[in-house]
Enzyme design. Structure first.
Site, PDB file in Angstrom:
ATOM      1  N   LYS A  65       0.166   3.303  -2.975  1.00 23.10           N
ATOM      2  CA  LYS A  65      -0.749   4.240  -3.035  1.00 23.10           C
ATOM      3  C   LYS A  65      -0.588   5.979  -3.063  1.00 23.10           C
ATOM      4  O   LYS A  65      -1.242   6.473  -3.681  1.00 23.10           O
ATOM      5  CB  LYS A  65      -1.993   3.993  -1.940  1.00 23.10           C
ATOM      6  CG  LYS A  65      -2.446   2.518  -2.031  1.00 23.10           C
ATOM      7  CD  LYS A  65      -3.075   2.164  -0.894  1.00 23.10           C
ATOM      8  CE  LYS A  65      -3.771   0.641  -1.229  1.00 23.10           C
ATOM      9  NZ  LYS A  65      -4.484   0.142  -0.005  1.00 23.10           N
TER      10      LYS A  65
ATOM     11  N   SER B 194       0.926  -1.221  -0.119  1.00 20.96           N
ATOM     12  CA  SER B 194       0.096   0.032   0.022  1.00 20.96           C
ATOM     13  C   SER B 194       0.991   1.228  -0.123  1.00 20.96           C
ATOM     14  O   SER B 194       0.359   2.158  -0.092  1.00 20.96           O
ATOM     15  CB  SER B 194      -0.920  -0.082   1.026  1.00 20.96           C
ATOM     16  OG  SER B 194      -1.898  -0.848   0.903  1.00 20.96           O
TER      17      SER B 194
ATOM     18  N   TYR C 132      -3.969  -2.704 -10.175  1.00 17.24           N
ATOM     19  CA  TYR C 132      -4.116  -2.379  -8.572  1.00 17.24           C
ATOM     20  C   TYR C 132      -2.962  -3.497  -8.008  1.00 17.24           C
ATOM     21  O   TYR C 132      -2.018  -3.145  -7.148  1.00 17.24           O
ATOM     22  CB  TYR C 132      -5.227  -2.350  -8.028  1.00 17.24           C
ATOM     23  CG  TYR C 132      -5.266  -2.420  -6.333  1.00 17.24           C
ATOM     24  CD1 TYR C 132      -4.924  -1.237  -5.951  1.00 17.24           C
ATOM     25  CD2 TYR C 132      -5.472  -3.519  -5.748  1.00 17.24           C
ATOM     26  CE1 TYR C 132      -4.810  -0.937  -4.289  1.00 17.24           C
ATOM     27  CE2 TYR C 132      -5.436  -3.527  -4.219  1.00 17.24           C
ATOM     28  CZ  TYR C 132      -5.204  -2.422  -3.608  1.00 17.24           C
ATOM     29  OH  TYR C 132      -5.028  -2.348  -2.199  1.00 17.24           O
TER      30      TYR C 132
ATOM     31  N   TYR D  88      -4.344   3.594   8.369  1.00 15.86           N
ATOM     32  CA  TYR D  88      -5.710   3.240   8.308  1.00 15.86           C
ATOM     33  C   TYR D  88      -6.309   3.606   9.852  1.00 15.86           C
ATOM     34  O   TYR D  88      -6.049   4.703  10.248  1.00 15.86           O
ATOM     35  CB  TYR D  88      -5.769   1.802   8.107  1.00 15.86           C
ATOM     36  CG  TYR D  88      -4.789   1.308   7.057  1.00 15.86           C
ATOM     37  CD1 TYR D  88      -5.315   1.816   5.693  1.00 15.86           C
ATOM     38  CD2 TYR D  88      -3.736   0.685   7.041  1.00 15.86           C
ATOM     39  CE1 TYR D  88      -4.495   1.259   4.744  1.00 15.86           C
ATOM     40  CE2 TYR D  88      -2.901   0.229   5.699  1.00 15.86           C
ATOM     41  CZ  TYR D  88      -3.310   0.695   4.839  1.00 15.86           C
ATOM     42  OH  TYR D  88      -2.812   0.574   3.597  1.00 15.86           O
TER      43      TYR D  88
ATOM     44  N   VAL E 129       1.262  -3.528   3.891  1.00 18.10           N
ATOM     45  CA  VAL E 129       1.141  -5.020   4.819  1.00 18.10           C
ATOM     46  C   VAL E 129       2.302  -5.779   4.238  1.00 18.10           C
ATOM     47  O   VAL E 129       2.558  -7.026   5.020  1.00 18.10           O
ATOM     48  CB  VAL E 129      -0.076  -5.805   4.228  1.00 18.10           C
ATOM     49  CG1 VAL E 129      -1.338  -5.443   4.828  1.00 18.10           C
ATOM     50  CG2 VAL E 129      -0.198  -6.382   2.887  1.00 18.10           C
TER      51      VAL E 129
HETATM   52  N1  GLN Z   1      -2.258  -5.511  -1.854  1.00 16.94           N
HETATM   53  C1  GLN Z   1      -2.866  -5.127  -0.578  1.00 16.94           C
HETATM   54  C2  GLN Z   1      -4.350  -5.469  -0.459  1.00 16.94           C
HETATM   55  O1  GLN Z   1      -5.070  -4.719  -1.300  1.00 16.94           O
HETATM   56  C3  GLN Z   1      -2.488  -3.800   0.014  1.00 16.94           C
HETATM   57  C4  GLN Z   1      -2.952  -3.563   1.502  1.00 16.94           C
HETATM   58  C5  GLN Z   1      -1.953  -2.989   2.423  1.00 16.94           C
HETATM   59  O2  GLN Z   1      -0.874  -2.913   2.186  1.00 16.94           O
HETATM   60  N2  GLN Z   1      -2.588  -2.640   3.364  1.00 16.94           N
HETATM   61  O3  GLN Z   1      -4.833  -5.985   0.396  1.00 16.94           O
END
Ligand code: GLN
Length: 310
Positions: free
Chosen positions: A68, A65, A192, A244, A262
């Site tokens: 993003k 993420s 994505y 988050y 993650v």
């Molecule tokens: N690719 C992961 C997902 O979409 C990214 C989530 C994350 O890094 N928090 O679940």
């Protein structure tokens, strides 16, 4: 200062190497479950351009993420403030992959850093492109930011998430039903999942984030990546939404804009001071790197880099 920062970075890495409680490596993307939880990397690149590394700072990991931030930057460049008709700017107070707010809020995700919001952002990048071209554009942009053509997409991670990303499929379809996705959900998700599978080292990630510490300027190519106003706003979103439902606690403890993934990576920005990347694969209960957050707390305490004052 150079020597001091080397000491600070080195002693944080040495201290955390001995910690037994390292959190849980993400397993819902099977390919991420193989990563060694003992890994730890830290990279600091100052506004002046000095680099300070410790541990596995040159080992590539899945940025997930953290990507993003880069797709948001690209999308704002492409569609400008029109983006905010399709995605909000408020913290969600919910897990990164939550669907609960989407029904009440009619398919408009709370912010661009939760999964639903990032999927909308990616959907804008797909306009006028085949998925392969959009993926290429994202990768080229990240390479340009870091001034490093070695950065790559880990196809095994992208395949692994494509096979198991059912929640993201649900989010994308749900938003499509509300008219907030312009493309076939499978195509948008294809892009994505590949952006999330970009692999970078802490050194490369800190380099790629430097424009956010430099008021939007590209550190080596000259010129701007974004206006200073846009850099400030991306940083504001990272501070309020980058972790988050752990964003408030992160701001309280660390106090700099930052975005987690993650894979255990965090990109943090001390505006005017430094770009920082940390990687420790074990996650806390809300899906942010456990030791990564602790390392940043220690670094900011030692340097006085919190945006709220030393
Ligand atoms: N690719 C992961 C997902 O979409 C990214 C989530 C994350 O890094 N928090 O679940």
């Amino acid at each position: 200062m150079t020597t001091d920062l080397d000491d600070v970075v080195g002693s944080i890495a040495a201290e955390l190497a001995t910690w037994a409680e390292r959190g849980e490596v993400a397993t819902y993307i099977p390919q991420l479950a193989h990563v060694d939880p003992a890994r730890f990397g830290l990279a600091v690149i100052t506004a002046a351009g000095t680099t300070h590394l410790a541990g596995d700072a040159d080992v590539a990991f899945s940025i997930q993420s953290v990507s993003k931030v880069f797709t948001l930057t690209l999308a704002l460049g492409k569609v400008g403030d029109a983006l905010w008709r399709r995605v909000g700017r408020e913290p969600s107070g919910n897990p990164f992959n939550s669907i609960v707010q989407l029904e009440a809020e009619k398919g408009i995700p709370r912010n661009p850093f939760i999964n639903a919001g990032a999927i909308v952002v990616t959907d804008t990048l797909l306009a006028g492109h085949a998925p392969k071209e959009a993926i290429g554009e994202i990768l080229r942009f990240v390479r340009h930011l870091a001034d490093d053509d070695e950065i790559f997409i880990d196809d095994a991670v992208a395949r692994s998430e494509t096979a198991t990303g059912h929640r993201n499929v649900a989010l994308a379809n749900y938003m499509r039903a509300f008219g907030n996705l312009d493309h076939d959900p499978a195509l948008t998700l294809g892009v994505y999942f590949h952006q999330c599978a970009i692999a970078m080292s802490c050194r490369q990630l800190a380099a790629a984030g430097r424009y956010l510490a430099l008021d939007g300027r590209h550190p080596t190519a000259g010129g701007r990546v974004v206006s200073s106003e846009r850099a400030r706003r991306i940083n504001a979103l990272m501070l309020t939404c980058g972790h988050y439902d752990g964003s408030g606690d992160f701001a309280f403890r660390v106090g700099v804009p930052a975005k987690s993934g993650v894979g255990g990576g965090i990109l943090a920005v001390a505006p005017g001071k430094a770009s920082i990347a940390v990687w420790s694969p074990g996650l806390n209960r809300v899906g942010n790197s456990l030791l990564g957050s602790i390392a940043l707390e220690k670094l900011v305490k030692a340097t006085g880099w919190s945006i709220f004052g030393p």
